[in-house]
Design a protein around this motif. Structure first.
Motif, PDB file in Angstrom:
ATOM      1  N   PRO A  75       0.735  -1.196  -0.073  1.00 33.31           N
ATOM      2  CA  PRO A  75       0.104  -0.159   0.014  1.00 33.31           C
ATOM      3  C   PRO A  75       0.830   1.186   0.018  1.00 33.31           C
ATOM      4  O   PRO A  75       1.860   1.217   0.670  1.00 33.31           O
ATOM      5  CB  PRO A  75      -1.055  -0.196   1.164  1.00 33.31           C
ATOM      6  N   PHE A  76       0.321   2.109  -0.788  1.00 35.55           N
ATOM      7  CA  PHE A  76       1.095   3.508  -1.034  1.00 35.55           C
ATOM      8  C   PHE A  76       2.268   3.602  -1.680  1.00 35.55           C
ATOM      9  O   PHE A  76       2.920   4.566  -2.348  1.00 35.55           O
ATOM     10  CB  PHE A  76       1.266   4.349   0.372  1.00 35.55           C
ATOM     11  N   LEU A  77       3.268   2.266  -1.922  1.00 33.75           N
ATOM     12  CA  LEU A  77       4.356   2.354  -2.559  1.00 33.75           C
ATOM     13  C   LEU A  77       4.417   2.463  -3.937  1.00 33.75           C
ATOM     14  O   LEU A  77       5.159   2.968  -4.682  1.00 33.75           O
ATOM     15  CB  LEU A  77       5.081   1.027  -2.258  1.00 33.75           C
ATOM     16  N   SER A  78       3.173   2.033  -4.567  1.00 31.45           N
ATOM     17  CA  SER A  78       2.845   2.241  -6.149  1.00 31.45           C
ATOM     18  C   SER A  78       2.929   4.010  -6.388  1.00 31.45           C
ATOM     19  O   SER A  78       3.468   4.484  -7.450  1.00 31.45           O
ATOM     20  CB  SER A  78       1.868   1.660  -6.736  1.00 31.45           C
ATOM     21  N   PHE A  79       2.570   4.855  -5.431  1.00 35.16           N
ATOM     22  CA  PHE A  79       2.514   6.004  -5.722  1.00 35.16           C
ATOM     23  C   PHE A  79       3.957   6.715  -5.438  1.00 35.16           C
ATOM     24  O   PHE A  79       4.449   7.673  -6.594  1.00 35.16           O
ATOM     25  CB  PHE A  79       1.581   6.755  -4.609  1.00 35.16           C
ATOM     26  N   VAL A  80       4.536   6.167  -4.603  1.00 31.70           N
ATOM     27  CA  VAL A  80       6.108   6.599  -4.551  1.00 31.70           C
ATOM     28  C   VAL A  80       6.908   6.117  -5.732  1.00 31.70           C
ATOM     29  O   VAL A  80       7.578   7.075  -6.033  1.00 31.70           O
ATOM     30  CB  VAL A  80       6.655   6.059  -3.278  1.00 31.70           C
ATOM     31  N   ALA A  81       6.761   4.989  -6.221  1.00 31.55           N
ATOM     32  CA  ALA A  81       7.471   4.581  -7.271  1.00 31.55           C
ATOM     33  C   ALA A  81       7.043   5.254  -8.629  1.00 31.55           C
ATOM     34  O   ALA A  81       8.048   5.625  -9.528  1.00 31.55           O
ATOM     35  CB  ALA A  81       7.111   2.989  -7.594  1.00 31.55           C
ATOM     36  N   GLU A  82       5.816   5.629  -8.722  1.00 29.51           N
ATOM     37  CA  GLU A  82       5.272   6.421  -9.860  1.00 29.51           C
ATOM     38  C   GLU A  82       6.053   7.692  -9.860  1.00 29.51           C
ATOM     39  O   GLU A  82       6.535   8.258 -10.824  1.00 29.51           O
ATOM     40  CB  GLU A  82       3.824   6.629  -9.839  1.00 29.51           C
ATOM     41  N   ARG A  83       6.045   8.388  -8.831  1.00 29.33           N
ATOM     42  CA  ARG A  83       6.824   9.777  -8.804  1.00 29.33           C
ATOM     43  C   ARG A  83       8.474   9.575  -8.943  1.00 29.33           C
ATOM     44  O   ARG A  83       8.662  10.155  -9.971  1.00 29.33           O
ATOM     45  CB  ARG A  83       6.856  10.444  -7.376  1.00 29.33           C
ATOM     46  N   LYS A  84       8.957   8.250  -8.421  1.00 27.15           N
ATOM     47  CA  LYS A  84      10.415   8.296  -8.768  1.00 27.15           C
ATOM     48  C   LYS A  84      10.545   7.863 -10.294  1.00 27.15           C
ATOM     49  O   LYS A  84      11.613   8.313 -10.876  1.00 27.15           O
ATOM     50  CB  LYS A  84      11.049   7.304  -7.861  1.00 27.15           C
ATOM     51  N   VAL A  85       9.920   6.966 -10.715  1.00 28.57           N
ATOM     52  CA  VAL A  85       9.990   6.735 -12.041  1.00 28.57           C
ATOM     53  C   VAL A  85       9.784   7.769 -13.266  1.00 28.57           C
ATOM     54  O   VAL A  85      10.400   8.049 -13.872  1.00 28.57           O
ATOM     55  CB  VAL A  85       8.925   5.375 -12.715  1.00 28.57           C
ATOM     56  N   THR A  86       8.727   8.727 -12.816  1.00 29.67           N
ATOM     57  CA  THR A  86       8.335   9.717 -13.737  1.00 29.67           C
ATOM     58  C   THR A  86       9.437  10.703 -13.480  1.00 29.67           C
ATOM     59  O   THR A  86       9.894  11.103 -14.733  1.00 29.67           O
ATOM     60  CB  THR A  86       7.032  10.460 -13.245  1.00 29.67           C
ATOM     61  N   HIS A  87      10.195  11.172 -12.723  1.00 29.79           N
ATOM     62  CA  HIS A  87      11.177  11.740 -12.614  1.00 29.79           C
ATOM     63  C   HIS A  87      12.698  11.257 -13.241  1.00 29.79           C
ATOM     64  O   HIS A  87      13.295  11.792 -14.062  1.00 29.79           O
ATOM     65  CB  HIS A  87      11.848  12.306 -11.110  1.00 29.79           C
ATOM     66  N   ARG A  88      12.802  10.128 -13.047  1.00 22.58           N
ATOM     67  CA  ARG A  88      13.767   9.240 -13.861  1.00 22.58           C
ATOM     68  C   ARG A  88      13.583   9.388 -15.429  1.00 22.58           C
ATOM     69  O   ARG A  88      14.570   9.762 -16.016  1.00 22.58           O
ATOM     70  CB  ARG A  88      13.890   7.989 -13.500  1.00 22.58           C
ATOM     71  N   VAL A  89      12.464   8.921 -15.842  1.00 22.40           N
ATOM     72  CA  VAL A  89      12.164   8.989 -17.104  1.00 22.40           C
ATOM     73  C   VAL A  89      12.122  10.325 -17.931  1.00 22.40           C
ATOM     74  O   VAL A  89      12.676  10.574 -18.878  1.00 22.40           O
ATOM     75  CB  VAL A  89      10.919   8.114 -17.447  1.00 22.40           C
ATOM     76  N   THR A  90      11.504  11.297 -17.167  1.00 21.01           N
ATOM     77  CA  THR A  90      11.611  12.677 -17.590  1.00 21.01           C
ATOM     78  C   THR A  90      13.124  13.249 -17.741  1.00 21.01           C
ATOM     79  O   THR A  90      13.442  13.784 -18.818  1.00 21.01           O
ATOM     80  CB  THR A  90      10.811  13.605 -16.724  1.00 21.01           C
ATOM     81  N   ALA A  91      13.942  13.047 -16.674  1.00 24.34           N
ATOM     82  CA  ALA A  91      15.291  13.155 -17.109  1.00 24.34           C
ATOM     83  C   ALA A  91      15.798  12.622 -18.133  1.00 24.34           C
ATOM     84  O   ALA A  91      16.580  13.342 -18.877  1.00 24.34           O
ATOM     85  CB  ALA A  91      15.826  12.948 -15.674  1.00 24.34           C
ATOM     86  N   LYS A  92      15.524  11.384 -18.279  1.00 22.80           N
ATOM     87  CA  LYS A  92      16.412  10.631 -19.331  1.00 22.80           C
ATOM     88  C   LYS A  92      15.737  11.204 -20.790  1.00 22.80           C
ATOM     89  O   LYS A  92      16.650  11.179 -21.695  1.00 22.80           O
ATOM     90  CB  LYS A  92      16.079   9.333 -19.225  1.00 22.80           C
ATOM     91  N   MET A  93      14.574  11.530 -20.840  1.00 21.89           N
ATOM     92  CA  MET A  93      13.862  11.987 -21.864  1.00 21.89           C
ATOM     93  C   MET A  93      14.620  13.204 -22.334  1.00 21.89           C
ATOM     94  O   MET A  93      14.624  13.887 -23.534  1.00 21.89           O
ATOM     95  CB  MET A  93      12.499  12.171 -22.035  1.00 21.89           C
ATOM     96  N   ALA A  94      14.844  14.318 -21.552  1.00 25.37           N
ATOM     97  CA  ALA A  94      15.306  15.605 -21.442  1.00 25.37           C
ATOM     98  C   ALA A  94      16.752  15.541 -21.895  1.00 25.37           C
ATOM     99  O   ALA A  94      17.507  16.215 -22.592  1.00 25.37           O
ATOM    100  CB  ALA A  94      15.336  16.594 -20.113  1.00 25.37           C
ATOM    101  N   GLU A  95      17.247  14.421 -21.272  1.00 25.07           N
ATOM    102  CA  GLU A  95      18.837  14.069 -21.498  1.00 25.07           C
ATOM    103  C   GLU A  95      19.255  13.662 -23.162  1.00 25.07           C
ATOM    104  O   GLU A  95      20.085  14.069 -23.886  1.00 25.07           O
ATOM    105  CB  GLU A  95      19.152  13.243 -20.774  1.00 25.07           C
ATOM    106  N   THR A  96      18.223  12.983 -23.660  1.00 23.42           N
ATOM    107  CA  THR A  96      17.935  12.412 -24.879  1.00 23.42           C
ATOM    108  C   THR A  96      17.619  13.372 -25.910  1.00 23.42           C
ATOM    109  O   THR A  96      17.698  13.014 -27.162  1.00 23.42           O
ATOM    110  CB  THR A  96      17.805  11.114 -25.206  1.00 23.42           C
ATOM    111  N   ALA A  97      16.782  14.352 -25.731  1.00 18.42           N
ATOM    112  CA  ALA A  97      16.186  15.366 -26.672  1.00 18.42           C
ATOM    113  C   ALA A  97      17.189  16.126 -27.373  1.00 18.42           C
ATOM    114  O   ALA A  97      18.290  16.495 -27.029  1.00 18.42           O
ATOM    115  CB  ALA A  97      15.343  15.989 -25.799  1.00 18.42           C
ATOM    116  N   PRO A  98      16.892  16.204 -28.463  1.00 14.69           N
ATOM    117  CA  PRO A  98      17.948  17.019 -29.415  1.00 14.69           C
ATOM    118  C   PRO A  98      18.089  18.387 -28.913  1.00 14.69           C
ATOM    119  O   PRO A  98      16.852  19.115 -28.670  1.00 14.69           O
ATOM    120  CB  PRO A  98      17.505  16.757 -30.923  1.00 14.69           C
ATOM    121  N   ALA A  99      19.079  19.132 -29.183  1.00 15.23           N
ATOM    122  CA  ALA A  99      19.451  20.504 -28.604  1.00 15.23           C
ATOM    123  C   ALA A  99      18.640  21.464 -29.422  1.00 15.23           C
ATOM    124  O   ALA A  99      18.673  21.212 -30.947  1.00 15.23           O
ATOM    125  CB  ALA A  99      20.759  20.675 -28.228  1.00 15.23           C
ATOM    126  N   ALA A 100      17.829  22.525 -28.988  1.00 13.07           N
ATOM    127  CA  ALA A 100      17.232  23.286 -29.857  1.00 13.07           C
ATOM    128  C   ALA A 100      18.193  24.589 -30.230  1.00 13.07           C
ATOM    129  O   ALA A 100      18.961  25.108 -29.497  1.00 13.07           O
ATOM    130  CB  ALA A 100      15.926  23.792 -29.254  1.00 13.07           C
TER     131      ALA A 100
END
Length: 105
Positions: free
Chosen positions: A80-105
């Motif tokens: 209980p409650f851990l899926s909410f914590v994992a969702e936040r951590k995963v979202t931050h991790r994936v968002t950072a990865k997407m920003a890192e791999t995005a082409p520079a504008a």
């Protein structure tokens, strides 16, 4: 990767809410002898958890997560409650990865 993240987030929330309702149902089952909520929500949560596993595993393959991290995220839907914590951590991790791999504008 963005679509996989959106699916994962949706299923993490759905699985988390289902597990919280199921936890309340288990308490009612043993404290008030009312097994109906567990009988209804239990199978629904089980089905939603299977979909959560597929979405999380799909995201892990696309993001190339280490096996231990993947297992931790997969198990997050069982506490209980851990899926909410994992969702936040995963979202931050994936968002950072997407920003890192995005082409520079």
């Amino acid at each position: 990767m963005k679509g996989s993240l959106a699916r994962f987030r949706f299923m993490a929330y759905l699985t988390g809410v289902g597990l919280l309702v199921l936890t309340v149902g288990v308490i009612l089952k043993y404290a008030a002898d009312a097994p109906t909520l567990v009988a209804v929500v239990g199978p629904i949560h089980g089905f939603l958890y299977m979909i959560y596993l597929v979405c999380a595993f799909d995201l892990s393959l696309k993001c190339k997560w280490p096996p231990l991290y993947t297992i931790g995220v997969l198990l997050a839907g069982t506490i209980p409650f851990l899926s909410f914590v994992a969702e936040r951590k995963v979202t931050h991790r994936v968002t950072a990865k997407m920003a890192e791999t995005a082409p520079a504008a």
